[in-house]
Enzyme design. Sequence first.
Site, PDB file in Angstrom:
ATOM      1  N   CYS A  34       0.855  -1.260  -0.020  1.00  0.00           N
ATOM      2  CA  CYS A  34      -0.071  -0.023  -0.255  1.00  0.00           C
ATOM      3  C   CYS A  34       0.803   1.351  -0.125  1.00  0.00           C
ATOM      4  O   CYS A  34       2.037   1.134   0.510  1.00  0.00           O
ATOM      5  CB  CYS A  34      -0.975  -0.044   1.298  1.00  0.00           C
ATOM      6  N   PRO A  35       0.776   2.187  -0.843  1.00  0.00           N
ATOM      7  CA  PRO A  35      -0.565   2.514  -1.330  1.00  0.00           C
ATOM      8  C   PRO A  35      -0.890   2.068  -2.838  1.00  0.00           C
ATOM      9  O   PRO A  35      -1.917   2.443  -3.661  1.00  0.00           O
ATOM     10  CB  PRO A  35      -0.702   3.940  -1.423  1.00  0.00           C
TER      11      PRO A  35
END
Lengths: 77, 365
Positions: free
Chosen positions: A15-16
């Site tokens: 992530c992201p």
Amino acid sequence: MTSPVVRIDDRGKRCPQPVISLARAAKYADPGTIIVITADDPAALSDIPAWCEMKGMTLVETSDAGDGATAFRVQMP
Amino acid sequence: MDVTTGLLDAASGQPMNPAAREALMAALDAGWADPRRLYRAGRQAALLRDAARESLATALGVRPEGLHVCCSWAEALDAALRGLPAGAVAATAVEHSALLSGGDAREAAGRGELRLAAVDRRGRVDLDSWAQVLPGAVLACCQQANHEVGTCQPLGEAAERCERDGVPLLVDAGATLGHLPVAPEGHVVVAQALSWGGPAGVGLIASRQRVRGIPRGQDSDTLQSLPLLLAAARGWEWATAQRARTAARDRALTELLARRIASEVEDVVMLGDLDDRLPHLVAFSCLYIDGESIVRSLDAAGFAVSSGSSCVADTRRPSHILVAMGAVSHGNVRITLPYDVDEGDVQRFADALPGIVRSLRKEMP
């Protein structure tokens, strides 16, 4: 008529990245398009639904994609 | 370079306030002895200890025999749960991780389940959900305000429902004191001296009423450092005298920051309750950036901030608070103003942030 489907495989990406990939695909997708994104970063489990809600996308379905990965089926408004 | 330049993170460490610092230095000379000793230096240490305990107890609305002093906020939360009789513990989903892990440990040991009440998007507890987790619980736990997003909890209503169900309430004020007044609610209050500019390493459990299994009284104290205790007490007096002024200054600064961030940074989400909140805290998430990169870039630009994003945590799990709120957890930044914040730093931060976010987004794959 069935909606067009875009598939993204973000397994192994942190992530992201899955949210970035989803946002990028959404930018060029026609209304009604289905985007299926598969990710295994634990943060995606909360971040993808939160992002969809914020951007007015519909999270149609979340399913187990095996090996700790989740497939998110998202529909463009 | 002064290491406190650009300090916008007072959440888990900040320079001590002047009174706490002075008391700590003085205690190195006057408060080094073991207060249990019968000779003069020991007796003097005992007098100092009793005065400090009394002043902290009074501050939290308890008698000195209702005060348990220990080594940290996390230890206080853990100690509060550890001795409870068997039975369920109720808590909001956004409590401190030490409290939640203490509850999980009890559950794993078969001592009783941990029931979590849901929160809304701002992190405020849902009172219907709260009412559902209470029946039969041996203790209910609710923060005065959240340490990551600043949202204040509706303590009056939460306490009323506890009263109705006969469940004792622990109010966790560990992020709050020094910034908001002591709340009247709660049979037990947990606090830490760090939040009011006292030293790190002092946690407090103050029992206004006796709750079975919760440590109280001097004999249960685990803090062995008289100088830290004295600094905590004197720091409290200073912080209390300054609070109205610092809270008003902090609120003005955080309002300005929140306004500028929301309008000048693209794709940003402001987190928490923007009105009913800790005055010195602003939290937000910048979409499409990872939290670690933003913390490092801000550090390179001279600003110290913290983040609840998963890449900053050892576990790689995002903050349970942001998850419970249904908030985006990546690109997360939390600003907590220290007591002596430089207002220029806040302005410079607001000036620098949009460009830093833009350039990080360009670097993302």
